[in-house]
Motif scaffolding. Structure first.
Motif, PDB file in Angstrom:
ATOM      1  N   ALA A 265       0.826  -1.205   0.000  1.00  0.00           N
ATOM      2  CA  ALA A 265       0.000   0.000   0.000  1.00  0.00           C
ATOM      3  C   ALA A 265       0.863   1.258   0.000  1.00  0.00           C
ATOM      4  O   ALA A 265       0.440   2.305  -0.490  1.00  0.00           O
ATOM      5  CB  ALA A 265      -0.926   0.006   1.209  1.00  0.00           C
TER       6      ALA A 265
ATOM      7  N   ILE B  87      -5.997   5.346  -2.837  1.00  0.00           N
ATOM      8  CA  ILE B  87      -5.478   5.488  -1.476  1.00  0.00           C
ATOM      9  C   ILE B  87      -4.450   6.605  -1.505  1.00  0.00           C
ATOM     10  O   ILE B  87      -3.517   6.578  -2.305  1.00  0.00           O
ATOM     11  CB  ILE B  87      -4.822   4.189  -0.969  1.00  0.00           C
ATOM     12  CG1 ILE B  87      -5.826   3.054  -0.924  1.00  0.00           C
ATOM     13  CG2 ILE B  87      -4.215   4.402   0.406  1.00  0.00           C
ATOM     14  CD1 ILE B  87      -5.233   1.719  -0.566  1.00  0.00           C
TER      15      ILE B  87
ATOM     16  N   SER C 240      -9.160   7.763   3.017  1.00  0.00           N
ATOM     17  CA  SER C 240      -8.607   6.508   2.504  1.00  0.00           C
ATOM     18  C   SER C 240      -7.440   6.032   3.369  1.00  0.00           C
ATOM     19  O   SER C 240      -7.282   4.834   3.606  1.00  0.00           O
ATOM     20  CB  SER C 240      -8.161   6.665   1.052  1.00  0.00           C
ATOM     21  OG  SER C 240      -7.105   7.594   0.934  1.00  0.00           O
ATOM     22  N   THR C 241      -6.652   6.969   3.861  1.00  0.00           N
ATOM     23  CA  THR C 241      -5.553   6.621   4.759  1.00  0.00           C
ATOM     24  C   THR C 241      -6.105   6.081   6.070  1.00  0.00           C
ATOM     25  O   THR C 241      -5.596   5.100   6.616  1.00  0.00           O
ATOM     26  CB  THR C 241      -4.669   7.854   5.033  1.00  0.00           C
ATOM     27  OG1 THR C 241      -4.381   8.504   3.800  1.00  0.00           O
ATOM     28  CG2 THR C 241      -3.380   7.470   5.716  1.00  0.00           C
TER      29      THR C 241
ATOM     30  N   LEU D 249      -7.372   2.513   5.477  1.00  0.00           N
ATOM     31  CA  LEU D 249      -6.264   1.577   5.312  1.00  0.00           C
ATOM     32  C   LEU D 249      -5.622   1.251   6.660  1.00  0.00           C
ATOM     33  O   LEU D 249      -5.457   0.084   7.015  1.00  0.00           O
ATOM     34  CB  LEU D 249      -5.213   2.161   4.365  1.00  0.00           C
ATOM     35  CG  LEU D 249      -3.923   1.352   4.211  1.00  0.00           C
ATOM     36  CD1 LEU D 249      -4.205   0.028   3.518  1.00  0.00           C
ATOM     37  CD2 LEU D 249      -2.885   2.148   3.457  1.00  0.00           C
TER      38      LEU D 249
END
Length: 126
Positions: free
Chosen positions: A20, A36, A95-96, A99
């Motif tokens: 990622a 992401i 998005s961070t 994740l």
């Protein structure tokens, strides 16, 4: 009755974190490529905790997996608290947050699950 079956998920989650981190190199192209946002200090956190999770999975040390998971959850909480604020220590967005939260909860689930579960497959493997 070993914890071998718990080492692979920790290893996979750690590798997923490291993969990622490659999204830091995306140039903001089409939506499927740039979904992401990993920038700044968030990139460092993901790489360091991903390496820690991989080491925990390879060396079969639950404490490393738990520390990596707790670190990811703490980073996700920090990102959540700073969402939409002028101060953004991790340089991320939703998005961070997703994740880091997902990786953290997954690693904590793997690390905190008792490794002495007795199943038919464990008895056959021993």
């Amino acid at each position: 009755m070993t914890g071998r079956r718990f080492d692979l998920p920790a290893l996979v989650l750690g590798v997923a974190a490291l993969l990622a981190s490659l999204f830091a190199f995306s140039t903001g192209g089409p939506a499927p490529v740039d979904f992401i946002h990993v920038r700044g200090a968030g990139l460092i956190v993901i790489v360091v905790l991903g390496i820690l999770a991989v080491l925990g999975g390879v060396s079969r040390r639950r404490v490393l997996v738990i520390v990596a998971g707790a670190g990811f959850v703490a980073a996700a909480v920090i990102q959540l608290l700073q969402a939409g604020q002028p101060v953004n220590w991790l340089g991320g967005d939703g998005s961070t947050l997703a994740l880091m939260g997902g990786l953290g909860l997954g690693l904590l689930a793997v690390g905190l699950t008792p490794h002495t579960l007795s199943t038919a497959t464990d008895r056959k493997a021993s």
